[in-house]
Design a protein around this motif. Structure first.
Motif, PDB file in Angstrom:
ATOM      1  N   ALA A  87       0.822  -1.201   0.000  1.00  0.00           N
ATOM      2  CA  ALA A  87       0.000   0.000   0.000  1.00  0.00           C
ATOM      3  C   ALA A  87       0.862   1.261   0.000  1.00  0.00           C
ATOM      4  O   ALA A  87       1.805   1.386   0.778  1.00  0.00           O
ATOM      5  CB  ALA A  87      -0.935   0.002   1.204  1.00  0.00           C
ATOM      6  N   GLY A  88       0.510   2.190  -0.881  1.00  0.00           N
ATOM      7  CA  GLY A  88       1.222   3.451  -1.019  1.00  0.00           C
ATOM      8  C   GLY A  88       2.366   3.408  -1.997  1.00  0.00           C
ATOM      9  O   GLY A  88       2.901   4.448  -2.372  1.00  0.00           O
ATOM     10  N   ASP A  89       2.739   2.192  -2.436  1.00  0.00           N
ATOM     11  CA  ASP A  89       3.864   2.038  -3.345  1.00  0.00           C
ATOM     12  C   ASP A  89       3.365   1.838  -4.774  1.00  0.00           C
ATOM     13  O   ASP A  89       2.167   1.718  -5.027  1.00  0.00           O
ATOM     14  CB  ASP A  89       4.744   0.870  -2.899  1.00  0.00           C
ATOM     15  N   VAL A  90       4.305   1.801  -5.718  1.00  0.00           N
ATOM     16  CA  VAL A  90       3.961   1.842  -7.129  1.00  0.00           C
ATOM     17  C   VAL A  90       4.766   0.804  -7.894  1.00  0.00           C
ATOM     18  O   VAL A  90       5.940   0.572  -7.594  1.00  0.00           O
ATOM     19  CB  VAL A  90       4.245   3.245  -7.715  1.00  0.00           C
ATOM     20  N   GLN A  91       4.132   0.171  -8.885  1.00  0.00           N
ATOM     21  CA  GLN A  91       4.857  -0.647  -9.847  1.00  0.00           C
ATOM     22  C   GLN A  91       4.526  -0.177 -11.254  1.00  0.00           C
ATOM     23  O   GLN A  91       3.444   0.353 -11.508  1.00  0.00           O
ATOM     24  CB  GLN A  91       4.547  -2.130  -9.688  1.00  0.00           C
ATOM     25  N   VAL A  92       5.502  -0.365 -12.158  1.00  0.00           N
ATOM     26  CA  VAL A  92       5.359   0.070 -13.542  1.00  0.00           C
ATOM     27  C   VAL A  92       5.778  -1.079 -14.459  1.00  0.00           C
ATOM     28  O   VAL A  92       6.818  -1.704 -14.238  1.00  0.00           O
ATOM     29  CB  VAL A  92       6.237   1.305 -13.833  1.00  0.00           C
ATOM     30  N   MET A  93       4.974  -1.355 -15.466  1.00  0.00           N
ATOM     31  CA  MET A  93       5.340  -2.309 -16.502  1.00  0.00           C
ATOM     32  C   MET A  93       5.252  -1.625 -17.856  1.00  0.00           C
ATOM     33  O   MET A  93       4.177  -1.131 -18.232  1.00  0.00           O
ATOM     34  CB  MET A  93       4.436  -3.544 -16.473  1.00  0.00           C
ATOM     35  N   SER A  94       6.375  -1.553 -18.558  1.00  0.00           N
ATOM     36  CA  SER A  94       6.387  -1.096 -19.941  1.00  0.00           C
ATOM     37  C   SER A  94       6.237  -2.335 -20.810  1.00  0.00           C
ATOM     38  O   SER A  94       7.159  -3.150 -20.912  1.00  0.00           O
ATOM     39  CB  SER A  94       7.700  -0.366 -20.251  1.00  0.00           C
ATOM     40  N   GLU A 138       6.747  11.114   3.134  1.00  0.00           N
ATOM     41  CA  GLU A 138       7.633  11.913   2.299  1.00  0.00           C
ATOM     42  C   GLU A 138       6.879  12.742   1.262  1.00  0.00           C
ATOM     43  O   GLU A 138       7.467  13.565   0.576  1.00  0.00           O
ATOM     44  CB  GLU A 138       8.656  11.006   1.617  1.00  0.00           C
ATOM     45  N   ARG A 139       5.567  12.500   1.107  1.00  0.00           N
ATOM     46  CA  ARG A 139       4.760  13.323   0.205  1.00  0.00           C
ATOM     47  C   ARG A 139       3.655  14.048   0.954  1.00  0.00           C
ATOM     48  O   ARG A 139       2.653  14.441   0.371  1.00  0.00           O
ATOM     49  CB  ARG A 139       4.214  12.499  -0.951  1.00  0.00           C
ATOM     50  N   SER A 140       3.872  14.220   2.267  1.00  0.00           N
ATOM     51  CA  SER A 140       2.900  14.929   3.087  1.00  0.00           C
ATOM     52  C   SER A 140       2.951  16.427   2.775  1.00  0.00           C
ATOM     53  O   SER A 140       4.005  17.063   2.880  1.00  0.00           O
ATOM     54  CB  SER A 140       3.199  14.695   4.570  1.00  0.00           C
ATOM     55  N   GLY A 141       1.832  16.964   2.357  1.00  0.00           N
ATOM     56  CA  GLY A 141       1.729  18.399   2.123  1.00  0.00           C
ATOM     57  C   GLY A 141       2.180  18.868   0.756  1.00  0.00           C
ATOM     58  O   GLY A 141       2.071  20.052   0.447  1.00  0.00           O
ATOM     59  N   HIS A 142       2.674  17.954  -0.094  1.00  0.00           N
ATOM     60  CA  HIS A 142       3.126  18.366  -1.426  1.00  0.00           C
ATOM     61  C   HIS A 142       3.127  17.163  -2.370  1.00  0.00           C
ATOM     62  O   HIS A 142       3.110  16.017  -1.925  1.00  0.00           O
ATOM     63  CB  HIS A 142       4.526  18.981  -1.365  1.00  0.00           C
TER      64      HIS A 142
END
Length: 232
Positions: A87-94, A138-142
């Motif tokens: 949760a909160g993380d990201v994966q990318v597949m090209s 780390e992305r709190s407020g921005h």
């Protein structure tokens, strides 16, 4: 121009193990007015039951970004990649010239994801996959860039298109700005919470299709988690 797309009006398909909402035409849901937004072709809001998931299937010529909202998703593909994204993380597949993959909820609880498909700049190329943690603190407020097709976004996961996927978490009453640019297509969804974006109110999981808005000013009505695609 900001067009609110209420969650209750999205396309839907409930398969038992999968409860899916579609911001754009997908599978059996077809709306000629919602075929995409710029190069953005898919934004699915998926709830996946424990111990279930998508069996192996193929893709080509698409950038596929998975943002995990709750739980975790386990990926395996024909390139030999195996990974678990929380949760909160990201994966990318090209997907490039073609790849087969599966995505399963191996957890004991429900998993909820946003899956976003964006057309690449060029067709073909070697397929690839990657994942990265993005702590919410780390992305709190921005806004923080999570995936990007621009070389100067060095900490973001790479994608092969002129787009950025950005995220932010805002406390109630906080405001964050994002310089979209007047010639860009934006699509914003609060994963949770209620916000106002340039004066337009969005509830959790509503979509906002954005054009001709040089700067986005987002204010949280209550605690909110945001995902935004900035595309050509």
């Amino acid at each position: 121009m900001i067009e609110r797309r209420p969650f209750a009006e999205l396309g839907s398909a409930n398969h038992g193990w999968l409860d899916a909402r579609h911001h754009f035409s997908f599978a059996s849901y077809y709306d000629p007015n919602r075929m995409g937004w710029g190069p953005i072709r898919v934004w699915n809001d998926d709830t996946i039951a424990a111990g279930t998931g998508f069996p192996p299937h193929g893709h080509a010529d698409m950038e596929i970004i998975t943002y995990v909202r709750e739980g975790a998703i386990t990926h395996q593909d024909s390139l030999g990649n195996i990974g678990r994204t929380e949760a909160g993380d990201v994966q990318v597949m090209s997907a490039g010239s073609g790849v087969r993959h599966s995505e399963y909820n191996r957890e004991q609880d429900t998993t909820k994801i946003f899956q976003i498909w964006i057309e690449p700049k060029t067709r073909g190329g070697t397929p690839s996959w990657g994942a990265k943690p993005f702590p919410k603190g780390e992305r709190s407020g921005h806004f923080v860039t999570l995936a990007s097709g621009f070389a100067d976004d060095g900490d973001a996961l790479p994608i092969r298109t002129d787009a950025r996927i950005v995220g932010a978490t805002l406390k109630a009453g906080e405001t964050a700005e994002y310089p979209l640019g007047a010639d860009r297509h934006g699509y914003l969804v609060p994963a949770s919470g209620t916000v106002e974006i340039n004066g337009i109110r969005l509830e959790a999981r509503d979509g906002a299709a954005i054009a001709d808005e040089p700067v986005l000013r987002v204010t949280a009505i209550d605690d909110a988690e945001l995902v935004l695609v900035d595309a050509a």
